[in-house]
Design an enzyme around this catalytic site. Sequence first.
Site, PDB file in Angstrom:
ATOM      1  N   THR A   1      26.603 -29.476  43.146  1.00 11.71           N
ATOM      2  CA  THR A   1      27.288 -29.389  44.435  1.00 11.71           C
ATOM      3  C   THR A   1      26.360 -29.750  45.592  1.00 11.71           C
ATOM      4  OG1 THR A   1      26.766 -27.027  44.529  1.00 11.71           O
ATOM      5  CG2 THR A   1      28.932 -27.642  43.680  1.00 11.71           C
TER       6      THR A   1
ATOM      7  N   GLY B   1      24.882 -23.425  38.318  1.00 13.33           N
ATOM      8  CA  GLY B   1      25.567 -22.935  37.129  1.00 13.33           C
ATOM      9  C   GLY B   1      25.018 -21.650  36.568  1.00 13.33           C
TER      10      GLY B   1
ATOM     11  N   THR C   1      18.219 -22.224  38.792  1.00  9.53           N
ATOM     12  CA  THR C   1      18.714 -23.556  39.134  1.00  9.53           C
ATOM     13  C   THR C   1      18.413 -23.897  40.595  1.00  9.53           C
ATOM     14  OG1 THR C   1      20.896 -22.600  39.561  1.00  9.53           O
ATOM     15  CG2 THR C   1      20.534 -23.580  37.404  1.00  9.53           C
TER      16      THR C   1
ATOM     17  N   ASN D   1      18.406 -17.744  41.604  1.00  9.92           N
ATOM     18  CA  ASN D   1      18.339 -16.414  41.015  1.00  9.92           C
ATOM     19  C   ASN D   1      18.325 -16.492  39.488  1.00  9.92           C
ATOM     20  OD1 ASN D   1      21.275 -17.150  41.952  1.00  9.92           O
ATOM     21  ND2 ASN D   1      21.529 -15.938  40.096  1.00  9.92           N
TER      22      ASN D   1
ATOM     23  N   ASP E   1      20.843 -11.473  42.987  1.00  9.85           N
ATOM     24  CA  ASP E   1      21.412 -12.768  43.339  1.00  9.85           C
ATOM     25  C   ASP E   1      20.720 -13.378  44.552  1.00  9.85           C
ATOM     26  OD1 ASP E   1      23.155 -14.974  42.994  1.00  9.85           O
ATOM     27  OD2 ASP E   1      24.494 -14.223  44.528  1.00  9.85           O
TER      28      ASP E   1
ATOM     29  N   LYS F   1      18.305 -15.780  51.622  1.00 10.37           N
ATOM     30  CA  LYS F   1      19.320 -14.735  51.628  1.00 10.37           C
ATOM     31  C   LYS F   1      18.774 -13.359  52.014  1.00 10.37           C
ATOM     32  CE  LYS F   1      22.740 -16.344  48.208  1.00 10.37           C
ATOM     33  NZ  LYS F   1      23.396 -15.985  46.931  1.00 10.37           N
TER      34      LYS F   1
END
Length: 684
Positions: A176, A192, A251, A271, A316, A343
């Site tokens: 993406t 993914g 990833t 993550n 995450d 994040k």
Amino acid sequence: MKGRVSALVAGAAILALAEGISSYSAQSAAPAAATVNWSTYGGDDKEQHYSPLQEITEQNVGKLGLVSSYDIDTFDSYTQPIAVNGVVYFAAGLSVIHAVDARTGKLLWQYDPDVASQPEAKWRLRAGWGTRGIAYKDGVLFTATREGRLVAVDAKTGKPLWSAKTLDEAENGYITGPPWVAGDKVVVGFGGADYSPTRGYVTAYDIKTGKKAWRWYVVPGDPAKGFENKAMEAAAKTWTGEWWKFGGGGTVWHAMAYDAKYDRIYLGTGNGWPWNQKIRSPGGGDNLYLSSIVALNAKTGEYVWHYQVNPENSHDFNNAMDIELADMMIGGKQRSVLIHAPKNGFFYVIDRQNGKLISAGEFAKQNWAKRIDPVTGRPEINPEAQYPGGKPFLMYPFPNGAHGVQAMSFSPKTGLSYIPVMEGGRVFVDPPNVKEWQYKPGMFVNTGLGAPPANLVPPTASSKLVAFDVANNKIAWSVPQPGVFNGGTLATGGGLIFQGTNDGNLNAYSAANGRKLWSYPVQNGMLAAPISYTVGGKQYVSVITGFRSSFPNSPNWDYRQQQRRLLTFAIGGVKKLPAFEPVDDPIQDDPAFVIDPGKAKVGAGIYNGSCVICHGSGMMAGGAAPDLRKSAVPMDAETFTSVVRDGALMARGMGSFAQLTDAELEGLRHYIRQRARESAQQAK
């Protein structure tokens, strides 16, 4: 025509494209008549989302108006354009590249890589997210397709030049994020690792031939098979158990940056899979190189240094957010730095030469760490944040992050970084028995977490625009914003910050103090960042409208009614958008349909594991996909099966869930009708 140029219009704008098209230097303003392009995701190699242009200023921004508009026939326009010599390029939906004349809004050509017909697309389209950007160099555009190809396209004609399959070692991956040009290489990662056992890696290809140059793995594989390099051997010492059976994760699904000064590519790694470290690495450990900035030699792919933002990551948290480069005075010394606001709520300034931490200050609410040690660079983790012994923990930020993939910007004129910030919490808790946790295949988000207690509910999330003083490691100012998810930011040499918000307005703020100076209603929420460039010496600002969320918003941008457009503005623009009146479609129902509570329970499990990300929490859609309560498709079992299991709407981004049984599909239909009737009752 699929897989080929679908439209080609010869014109002056296309003929003006030439090899060696210039990019601006983000540290200095260009002459008024010069061509100033926006040729990378972040503008130029520094990736600052900054334009040095000064024609549009605080004094005249009120005269900014619309000069062109182009309607995008797509299901997803969460994407940022680039602009080269008067042509705006972008990929939307299933990586369909558009070339549009900036001044007229006229389509020059379009290239469709025909994603839906690829065998790998049935699984990989389930991820639901669209493409977020493309890359450019020397007259060639690069796009990465959802199902795993990297495609080079001639920028003059839209004709494909070469194609490479890059997910050959990532069966369950999908792409993406944008590719990134690094010298004479183009580098691409993938996503993914929320859904299945996946080992992250990035691959570099020769920009002229598409031949694979190198591949670098983020996490170590099975030790019995040996390690690819010394970096993987070192990383294996920071993992425990049989992590390779879980893939590991890591990833690189969005941000990178190329540093021409050192000829390095910086990776923002993801993550772990699953989120809960007690499952993937039960004996603990830092789990390198998860949640890190990793510097690689751009020519060879060899490891140079890393800085791990979140060791022992169970939340995450990832580093897929912007990696921006700057040269600035810090502590009386000129430094070449990497700036990064991931994040986790801390703003990191890192020395690009050696990867050492310079500073890390809080830019948003967080409670997972007590501080970042300025000497070691390691976080002092709050023990409660690891939710030990089955004790729930209400953690800030939530998994969406204090800063998501919506771009931040940095102005070398002000020394401030402008961040679209979210403040929300989530309850983290172990499943009932960590050792018995099982992977759920088939597009389930595999967090490795348990259900939070019903009485522990996070407060409503909020958002704001934060200006962070990079050199002095502190917040300079902040202004509240509507809702939770707002668009990326653009900083300009004219002292302005441009940003789209989820209330449907494109705004201009003072870069000095955050005062709103201009606003234009664009009839849609925005997530992509605006860009700025010149055509014939005149400054333009372009933005792509389109909104998506896994949660309902106010206003709620209905999937079918969204006004997905490329809009371009300049001083003196007078064009108007067509009038638009949203229609509130009614909830669908068939009184003869008798809901079976048992079947609905089965359907709820499927929906909340596989469908919620696109179709919305509580089945209240947030613009990413149709609201199933209002859709006629689930009303007919045969139609529903053809769409959900057989992939009848793959061309519109709906993947095939071939693993679902007849009973599970019927359960989904019962759950949809149940939620529809509950919603209708609540609306009375």
